[in-house]
Structure formats: C-alpha cells, structure tokens
Design an enzyme around this catalytic site. Sequence first.
Site, PDB file in Angstrom:
ATOM      1  N   ARG A  31       0.725  -1.233  -0.017  1.00 22.58           N
ATOM      2  CA  ARG A  31      -0.044   0.093   0.253  1.00 22.58           C
ATOM      3  C   ARG A  31       0.791   1.349  -0.018  1.00 22.58           C
ATOM      4  O   ARG A  31       1.999   1.371   0.382  1.00 22.58           O
ATOM      5  CB  ARG A  31      -0.953  -0.008   1.451  1.00 22.58           C
ATOM      6  CG  ARG A  31      -0.004   0.069   2.549  1.00 22.58           C
ATOM      7  CD  ARG A  31      -0.274   1.492   3.161  1.00 22.58           C
ATOM      8  NE  ARG A  31       0.640   1.651   4.220  1.00 22.58           N
ATOM      9  CZ  ARG A  31       1.698   1.739   4.323  1.00 22.58           C
ATOM     10  NH1 ARG A  31       2.615   2.213   3.228  1.00 22.58           N
ATOM     11  NH2 ARG A  31       2.584   2.087   5.435  1.00 22.58           N
ATOM     12  N   GLU A  37      -1.010  10.149   8.451  1.00 20.05           N
ATOM     13  CA  GLU A  37       0.127   9.355   8.902  1.00 20.05           C
ATOM     14  C   GLU A  37       0.300   9.323  10.258  1.00 20.05           C
ATOM     15  O   GLU A  37       0.011  10.411  10.980  1.00 20.05           O
ATOM     16  CB  GLU A  37       1.467   9.829   8.162  1.00 20.05           C
ATOM     17  CG  GLU A  37       2.534   8.778   7.877  1.00 20.05           C
ATOM     18  CD  GLU A  37       1.827   7.670   6.703  1.00 20.05           C
ATOM     19  OE1 GLU A  37       1.273   6.635   7.140  1.00 20.05           O
ATOM     20  OE2 GLU A  37       1.943   8.296   5.643  1.00 20.05           O
ATOM     21  N   HIS A  38       0.736   8.237  11.007  1.00 17.43           N
ATOM     22  CA  HIS A  38       0.682   7.973  12.355  1.00 17.43           C
ATOM     23  C   HIS A  38      -0.679   8.446  13.108  1.00 17.43           C
ATOM     24  O   HIS A  38      -0.541   8.810  14.262  1.00 17.43           O
ATOM     25  CB  HIS A  38       1.908   8.767  12.941  1.00 17.43           C
ATOM     26  CG  HIS A  38       3.130   7.976  12.612  1.00 17.43           C
ATOM     27  ND1 HIS A  38       3.871   7.455  13.043  1.00 17.43           N
ATOM     28  CD2 HIS A  38       3.855   8.338  11.497  1.00 17.43           C
ATOM     29  CE1 HIS A  38       4.990   6.736  12.675  1.00 17.43           C
ATOM     30  NE2 HIS A  38       5.040   7.372  11.408  1.00 17.43           N
ATOM     31  N   ASP A  40      -3.479   6.092  13.003  1.00 24.41           N
ATOM     32  CA  ASP A  40      -4.083   4.828  13.106  1.00 24.41           C
ATOM     33  C   ASP A  40      -4.157   4.382  14.516  1.00 24.41           C
ATOM     34  O   ASP A  40      -5.313   4.008  15.070  1.00 24.41           O
ATOM     35  CB  ASP A  40      -3.593   3.743  12.181  1.00 24.41           C
ATOM     36  CG  ASP A  40      -2.358   3.281  12.041  1.00 24.41           C
ATOM     37  OD1 ASP A  40      -1.465   3.976  12.678  1.00 24.41           O
ATOM     38  OD2 ASP A  40      -2.111   2.253  11.223  1.00 24.41           O
ATOM     39  N   ASP A 175      -2.313  -0.780   7.686  1.00 24.84           N
ATOM     40  CA  ASP A 175      -1.559  -1.450   6.637  1.00 24.84           C
ATOM     41  C   ASP A 175      -2.293  -2.743   6.183  1.00 24.84           C
ATOM     42  O   ASP A 175      -2.599  -3.243   4.891  1.00 24.84           O
ATOM     43  CB  ASP A 175      -0.082  -1.829   6.833  1.00 24.84           C
ATOM     44  CG  ASP A 175       0.736  -0.341   7.083  1.00 24.84           C
ATOM     45  OD1 ASP A 175       0.029   0.636   6.712  1.00 24.84           O
ATOM     46  OD2 ASP A 175       1.654  -0.685   7.663  1.00 24.84           O
TER      47      ASP A 175
HETATM   48  C1  GAF Z   1       3.459   2.016   9.667  1.00 22.06           C
HETATM   49  C2  GAF Z   1       2.315   0.899  10.718  1.00 22.06           C
HETATM   50  F1  GAF Z   1       2.508  -0.245  10.446  1.00 22.06           F
HETATM   51  C3  GAF Z   1       1.001   1.698  10.358  1.00 22.06           C
HETATM   52  O1  GAF Z   1       0.018   1.126  11.333  1.00 22.06           O
HETATM   53  C4  GAF Z   1       1.026   3.266  10.420  1.00 22.06           C
HETATM   54  O2  GAF Z   1       0.850   3.588  12.092  1.00 22.06           O
HETATM   55  C5  GAF Z   1       2.023   3.837   9.645  1.00 22.06           C
HETATM   56  O3  GAF Z   1       3.223   3.130  10.172  1.00 22.06           O
HETATM   57  C6  GAF Z   1       2.223   5.259   9.974  1.00 22.06           C
HETATM   58  O4  GAF Z   1       1.028   6.040   9.552  1.00 22.06           O
HETATM   59  O5  GAF Z   1       3.155   1.548   8.265  1.00 22.06           O
END
Ligand code: GAF
Length: 388
Positions: A31, A37-38, A40, A175
Amino acid sequence: MKLKELAAQVAADFQKHYGRPPRWIVAAPGRVNVIGEHTDYNDGFVLPMAIERYAVMAADSAATPGKISIYDTHFKENATVDITAPVTKGQPKWSNYIRGVLAGFQNRGVTIPALDVAFTSTVPLGGGLSSSAALEVCTATLMEAVTKPIDPIEKALLAQKAEHEFAGVPCGIMDQFISALGREGHLLLLDCRTRKTELVPMSDPSVELLVVNTNVKHELGSGEYAKRRAECEEAARILGVKSLRDATADQLEKAKGKLSEVVYRRARHVIGEIERTVHAAEGIRESNWPTVGQFMYASHDALRDDYEVSCKELDMVVDIASEIGLKGGVYGCRMTGGGFGGCCVALVKASAVPEISKRIAAEYKARTGIDAAIFASRPAAGATIVKA
Ligand code: GAF
C-alpha cells in the site's frame, strides 16, 4: 508486472520446485498511504490505497504431514514450519510474518493442513510500502482458500496481531486493513476507532499517484515507532482524553504548559493530521486535486518538523516535487508510511508522469548520489484468491 502474469510466474516456479502444478494461488497487495500518517494508533482516520505490487503464494497439499514448506522463489530460500504444535517464532526471519498468521489461525481453532508453498513479492522490502502486511495478509488469504472464509476485518486484525507478536512492531491497523479490504479504483477512508470504512473512488484518468522510493531503508523495529506511540499516549493522558482522536487543537493549546515541548509537537501533528485526512478525502471526492496536494504538503511538513519521522532524502524528494510544482504537473507530495526512510507519494497530472519521474530521478541522484526507484500505480484490489 500485472497480477495475472505474476501469478503465472509463481505457479511456474512452484511447478519447477515441487514437480507438480499448484492447487491454490493467492495474492495480497502492498500500500501507499495518501494521507493520515501516524493517526491509526491514535484512533484517527487514514486514507491508504492498495498498489499494484503484491505478495503472491502458490500452494498445494503436501505429501508429508505435519509441516508447511515455504519456498521463496526470489531469494531461493526455504522455511519449514511445524504445524503439529502451536506455531512459534523461528528462522529465517521473514518466515515469522507467515508463522504469526498461522499461529493466529490455530488460535481460532483452525486445523492447518500440511502444505507446499512457493511465494514471491514485488512489494519493495524496507520501502515503507507494507511488504510485511502484504505477506501476512497473503498468508491469511491462503489459509482462507485452503480452509474456510474469514471476515476481512477479522483477517486484517489477525495479520496485525502477527506483526505485533512475531515481528515485534506495535503497528496500527492501516496496513493490514488496506491489504485485506482494498478495492480497485478506490482509496480506503478508514476510521481506525470504529473500523468503519468508506471506499473513495479515485478514477479520474487525469491524475496519478507516483511512488518515489528513496532507497533509504526504513526500519520500524528500531524503537522510534514505539516511542512515538508512547508519546501520543502520554499526550492523551495529560489532555484527559481516551486518545488524541478526542482532542482538539484548542484543547492542546490551552494545555501547552503541561506537556513537554516534544510531546506537544507530537500531539500537534496527530490532531492536525486527522483533520487534514478528513478534508483531503473531501477534496478527492470532488476531484479538487490542488487542494488535496496542499494537504499532502502540510502533512509532510508536520511529519518532518513536529513528528520527526522524515529523513533528509524524503525531504529532498518533497522539495524537488514542490520545485517542479503545479506548472510542471505536481499537485502535492509527502513521505508515506512509518517514515525514517522509504517512500514518498506524489499526486501528479497523468500526462506529466514521464517528465516528472525523469526530473525527480535526475535531481535526486544529483543531490544525494542515490538512484531512486519511481513508479505510478492505480488503486489496486485488496487480497484475492486468484485460483481456488
Ligand atoms: C506503519 C504502521 F504499520 C502503520 O500502522 C501506521 O502507523 C504507519 O506506520 C504510519 O502511519 O506503516
């Protein structure tokens, strides 16, 4: 390489290695995250897209009972997993992603049959494009094909648990979710709190997402990722909220004096990023590409300055992209994934893809001495049983 061709190649490799054709072929994509970003692991929103790069497995029942044999067709390496007892960590290292998922199925009471497996992956390793999630979801999809279907959300959660327990990375759910639930032609807006998903169509032929791999290896196991998670939890605790999803920018400003400077900046990124993701999704629904691009640049700035997960090569790519600018066909660009190396994603005019790729590659090489790997990808489908 298209999935069909890749599947045929792995089938041929299976035949060569095991002397018979495979009965099952399954695939799961890597993906790119467009924005969010960061967020989740802070119960926020993410907006990833499955890319046309896949982990693929071909398999058949094995004559010898009690084990799964896995042959990595690219690195020409074998792994054997004993399935007569609870599956544990083992060697080689990559087999742990597979082992973790097998253990997850055992925990659900599934009896895993003996299998011969051949696998390969076109998701670049250490590129921040979720090669590990692709391998986990691919394994789960194989188990599904061989035993019985599993709800895709449960499948994603099982794969995430494998990453936590067998790879030691305390990742969020993005992910594995996109690899399991992606849909061709769509981004996936995921509310990581409720796990509600919305497929956001991205079918405008005039735009493309360009993935620029800095070829600086990204490594999340090193502890920085876990440190960011802990800092976010600390911020939430001080702000008196369950997670940063529940905090507002105003609340953060009012509490500024109670947080360390670093923790304040971490929270500022997360709170801002959750909002940017929701707005960017609106922009995509309206095909308002310049606006989406601005959110992408803003996301990068915050990841670089507040969250400190970028690196100079990622920053360089974003600088080059913004120098090319709208005039040259770039709407926006940002680092994507966990950070500390890996890839950038750029939203660009489809007609300008060759020229933009050439310019980024040349400038990046001139400034860093490193060759970038650049490719465009349309939103791909999530995990698939190619042959049942
Ligand atoms: C990595 C993690 F595996 C995801 O869960 C996510 O936190 C990402 O970093 C940052 O957005 O890919």
